[in-house]
Design a protein around this motif. Structure first.
Motif, PDB file in Angstrom:
ATOM      1  N   SER A  14       0.836  -1.208   0.000  1.00 31.95           N
ATOM      2  CA  SER A  14       0.000   0.000   0.000  1.00 31.95           C
ATOM      3  C   SER A  14       0.871   1.260   0.000  1.00 31.95           C
ATOM      4  N   TYR A  31     -12.407  -5.914   2.406  1.00 33.49           N
ATOM      5  CA  TYR A  31     -13.197  -5.346   3.497  1.00 33.49           C
ATOM      6  C   TYR A  31     -14.576  -5.949   3.331  1.00 33.49           C
ATOM      7  N   LEU A  48     -16.994   1.980   5.518  1.00 38.65           N
ATOM      8  CA  LEU A  48     -15.565   1.894   5.150  1.00 38.65           C
ATOM      9  C   LEU A  48     -15.002   3.317   5.045  1.00 38.65           C
ATOM     10  N   SER A  49     -13.953   3.605   5.802  1.00 43.35           N
ATOM     11  CA  SER A  49     -13.397   4.963   5.760  1.00 43.35           C
ATOM     12  C   SER A  49     -12.686   5.194   4.431  1.00 43.35           C
ATOM     13  N   SER A  95      -9.765   6.488   4.015  1.00 48.24           N
ATOM     14  CA  SER A  95      -8.348   6.098   4.073  1.00 48.24           C
ATOM     15  C   SER A  95      -8.187   4.583   3.909  1.00 48.24           C
ATOM     16  N   GLU A  96      -9.128   3.807   4.480  1.00 48.63           N
ATOM     17  CA  GLU A  96      -9.055   2.342   4.330  1.00 48.63           C
ATOM     18  C   GLU A  96      -9.360   1.946   2.878  1.00 48.63           C
ATOM     19  N   ARG A 127      -6.332   2.472   0.894  1.00 47.77           N
ATOM     20  CA  ARG A 127      -5.313   1.439   1.168  1.00 47.77           C
ATOM     21  C   ARG A 127      -5.624   0.166   0.373  1.00 47.77           C
TER      22      ARG A 127
END
Ligand SMILES: NC(=O)c1ccc[n+]([C@@H]2O[C@H](COP(=O)([O-])OP(=O)(O)OC[C@H]3O[C@@H](n4cnc5c(N)ncnc54)[C@H](OP(=O)(O)O)[C@@H]3O)[C@@H](O)[C@H]2O)c1
Length: 268
Positions: A69, A98, A105-106, A108-109, A112
């Motif tokens: 990542s 995820y 789900l954010s 930033s995630e 990634r």
């Protein structure tokens, strides 16, 4: 095109610290006597695998700890793979999912996941394709996508999107290759029993999971025989043909209901 011969050749396997990547690395060494460049974030797991394969099989194994990542780590891995040994094959297997409502789900995630599953894979593919096109050497590259690329899975929407990207990217790029000794393969498993599917969210799906050794064996076979796209397991292949006959909206809706039930059970 003649099948690849892995004996005494150097193969890169990403995500080799667990699951499918770990098992493909082991089988490539034990059964094909391939030398390996293995990578993931967990150094201890990679070093254990290196020790096992060097001592038990006598192949050479190089370890690079890298986070897919992180773009600089991807560049380091490309340089490490192309320098110091003659790279013959690459299995771009590292990936993350995820499982849950996309609204939870954010950003930033999400980024990634996209960086790991899409950006790193497309960057490495571009670098390795350039290498093989310029050198004219024999070899092959396989990306690990998923059946979720063909049959988008609600509650794994981001994951399905990333796997769909690499399926289309690799299949399209295959037709641009000039080097007739180099091939691109997409591997598209259904569920496999690995760390990825260990959590209780996957409880309802556990009976469908393929043993990882079988998934690894079919994956190596797909790369070796230069398959364009390969779904492991006869039942998965039959199922995918059947699912293609169904209206897409209906089919995705049914998948959504199955996955929603699994998530709902956990809330009770
Ligand atoms: N399990 C399934 O049901 C299934 C189905 C279809 C396709 N697939 C695909 O198969 C591939 C392998 O997954 P798996 O099932 O074997 O899962 P796994 O056991 O969780 O293995 C994932 C591997 O990827 C590595 N990885 C994850 N994030 C990384 C990062 N940011 N940088 C570097 N390495 C990273 C992990 O190593 P570290 O944690 O040590 O970094 C690990 O070695 C994935 O691409 C997945 O999408 C899995």
């Amino acid at each position: 095109m003649k099948p690849l011969d892995f004996n005494n050749k150097w193969i890169l396997v990403t995500g080799a610290s667990s699951g499918l990547g770990y098992e493909m690395a082991r089988q490539l060494a034990h059964q094909y006597k391939a030398n390996l460049v293995i990578t993931a974030r967990r150094a201890d797991k990679l070093n254990q695998l290196k020790a096992e394969l060097e001592q038990q099989v006598g192949v050479q194994v190089k370890v690079l700890v890298a986070d897919m990542s992180v773009p600089d780590d991807v560049e380091r891995l490309i340089a490490f793979s192309l320098q110091g040994q003659d790279l013959y094959g690459a299995i771009l297997n590292a990936g993350v999912t995820y499982f849950g409502p996309h609204t939870e789900l954010s950003q930033s995630e999400f980024e990634r996941i996209v960086q790991t599953n899409v950006m790193s894979v497309s960057r490495m593919t571009s670098a390795f394709v350039n290498h093989f096109e310029q050198t004219g050497k024999e070899g092959g590259l396989m990306v690990v996508s998923s059946m979720a690329a063909m049959f988008p899975v609600p509650y794994q929407a981001a994951y399905s999107g990333t796997k769909g990207f690499i399926l289309n990217f690799i299949n399209a790029l295959s037709a641009e290759l000039k080097n007739k000794k180099f091939s691109l393969t997409v591997y598209a498993p259904g569920g496999i029993a690995t760390e990825m599917t260990e959590g209780e969210k996957f409880n309802d799906l556990k009976s469908w999971l393929m043993p990882v050794a079988q998934a690894a064996k079919e994956g190596i076979g797909a790369l070796q025989n230069r398959h364009f796209i390969h779904i492991p397991g006869a039942l998965n292949r039959i199922g995918s043909r059947f699912m293609k006959l169904l209206p897409r909206k209906f089919m995705i809706g049914q998948l959504g209901k199955t996955y929603q039930k699994s998530l709902d059970k956990l809330k009770k």
